[in-house]
Design an enzyme around this catalytic site. Sequence first.
Site, short mmCIF file in Angstrom:
data_model
loop_
_atom_site.label_atom_id
_atom_site.label_comp_id
_atom_site.label_asym_id
_atom_site.label_seq_id
_atom_site.Cartn_x
_atom_site.Cartn_y
_atom_site.Cartn_z
N TYR A 145 5.06 -1.30 -5.66
CA TYR A 145 3.99 -0.95 -4.72
C TYR A 145 2.72 -1.67 -5.15
O TYR A 145 2.38 -1.70 -6.33
CB TYR A 145 3.77 0.57 -4.74
CG TYR A 145 2.66 1.04 -3.82
CD1 TYR A 145 2.76 0.91 -2.44
CD2 TYR A 145 1.50 1.63 -4.34
CE1 TYR A 145 1.74 1.36 -1.59
CE2 TYR A 145 0.49 2.08 -3.50
CZ TYR A 145 0.62 1.95 -2.12
OH TYR A 145 -0.39 2.38 -1.29
N ASP A 240 0.48 -7.02 -11.48
CA ASP A 240 -0.25 -5.88 -10.93
C ASP A 240 -0.21 -4.77 -11.99
O ASP A 240 0.78 -4.07 -12.15
CB ASP A 240 0.40 -5.41 -9.62
CG ASP A 240 -0.36 -4.24 -9.01
OD1 ASP A 240 -1.27 -3.70 -9.68
OD2 ASP A 240 -0.05 -3.86 -7.87
N LYS A 268 -6.97 2.59 -11.38
CA LYS A 268 -6.69 3.81 -12.16
C LYS A 268 -7.50 3.90 -13.46
O LYS A 268 -8.69 4.16 -13.42
CB LYS A 268 -5.19 3.95 -12.40
CG LYS A 268 -4.44 3.96 -11.04
CD LYS A 268 -3.04 4.49 -11.10
CE LYS A 268 -2.29 4.24 -9.82
NZ LYS A 268 -2.05 5.40 -9.00
N1 PMP Z 1 -0.78 -1.34 -7.34
C1 PMP Z 1 -0.11 -0.45 -8.08
C2 PMP Z 1 0.84 -0.95 -9.13
C3 PMP Z 1 -0.29 0.92 -7.88
O1 PMP Z 1 0.39 1.79 -8.62
C4 PMP Z 1 -1.20 1.34 -6.89
C5 PMP Z 1 -1.43 2.82 -6.62
N2 PMP Z 1 -0.44 3.67 -6.96
C6 PMP Z 1 -1.88 0.37 -6.15
C7 PMP Z 1 -1.66 -0.96 -6.41
C8 PMP Z 1 -2.88 0.77 -5.11
O2 PMP Z 1 -3.97 1.39 -5.72
P1 PMP Z 1 -4.93 2.37 -4.90
O3 PMP Z 1 -4.13 3.59 -4.59
O4 PMP Z 1 -6.07 2.61 -5.84
O5 PMP Z 1 -5.35 1.65 -3.68
#
Ligand code: PMP
Length: 426
Positions: A145, A240, A268
């Site tokens: 994701y 990511d 995060k």
């Molecule tokens: N990339 C990764 C690996 C994530 O885990 C997340 C959120 N779970 C995101 C992008 C998107 O982040 P956000 O929810 O802060 O938009």
Amino acid sequence: MLNLEKSKNLYKRALECISGGVNSPVRAFRAVGGTPIYIERGAGSHITDVDGNQYIDFCCSWGPLILGHAHPVVVEAVYEAAANGTSFGTVHEKEVLLAEKIKSLCPHIEKIRFVSSGTEAVMSAVRLVRGYTGRDKIIKFTGCYHGHSDYLLASAGSGLATLGIPSSAGVPKDFARHTLVLPLDDESAVESAFEKHGDDIAAILIEPIPANNGLLIQRKEYLEFLRRITEKHGSLLIFDEVISGFRVGAGGASEYYGITPDLCTYGKVVGGGLPVGAFGGRGDIMKMLAPEGTVYQAGTLSGNPLAMACGLATLEYLDSNSYWRKLNEKTSKFTDTINKNIKDRPINVASIGSLFWIYFQSNQPIAAEQIDSGGSEKYKELFNKALEAGIYLAPSAYEVGFVSTAHANKELNEAAEKLGSIIRSL
Ligand code: PMP
């Protein structure tokens, strides 16, 4: 039975005024049944709901709260920043301090830029690699994701998997056309994609520690292969690290595996619980961003002073006393205890750093396709029994758990014993 009267009432009201009652889909408890629990406050490793029920929290706001809830150092930093003004819409010292801190922790980050969410960070990094390479296509992997931007929603992990949505409506086919979705842990699939589209692949985008569709820990050799093949074809590698960054260690997965990607995206932990995302890496690539270069990206609240203060306090605290090492050690003790308790069952706990995931099969999956979908029903029972026992897990079988520095060894031992007996009762 837990008394959830006030939560139920709030949810009823929310359904009348907020779409689906929630501001992010997985919060709706669809996969685990029952009513979402309205949280009134958090302190250390615990959260308390509006009905007065207390839980040890293994969701930790889905990862940002590596120091637990309302850590005094963080609260003080945010109070102090707020007293001086919540937003300036222009440059200020804290953004420089946080960028310098990140550079000192992650030597491969030559330049960085702050945004307000992980979604924004990845979306911007993808635009940047396209601008830099002059190529359109991006390789991503099933189950990873990367936020909810249009072209990255294909086969994208927990939220969609939990709700049984194969991919989002509202994404033009034309956009998705540039996203090549491949299975994880499969070198030949990547080789074929490069044979077919090599000259048009701007980047491989991967969660180096995929943690959005269970915890799919990759082979180091596989990640090294991705590094080599991108170099060979003149395309770029984006890690990511929204979950793994500043979580598995100071330098995230890049340091853990000793692999230097061209760009990294963060979210995060980098904001310590306030909305922060960031992307950074090679200086020659980051130079392409406006105002220096021609790739546009901007944000009214980017680098917000409260958010920067919160992230900085979090990273400085973690760095001050080898907290990463201690946190990782206590997490593996916690998961070892559960695993010992349940060793005669076909259920296991995978972990890396301070992340863990309970999976309902004997063999540890490392690609989304290897996950036995029957686990979801068992997780539903586990989740609800854990809640009754005062343990808050993420409300989806596909989400990982997070341990914070505020989780004391004694609490972790008790939670491990309880989780062990609940799992044995399933
Ligand atoms: N990339 C990764 C690996 C994530 O885990 C997340 C959120 N779970 C995101 C992008 C998107 O982040 P956000 O929810 O802060 O938009």
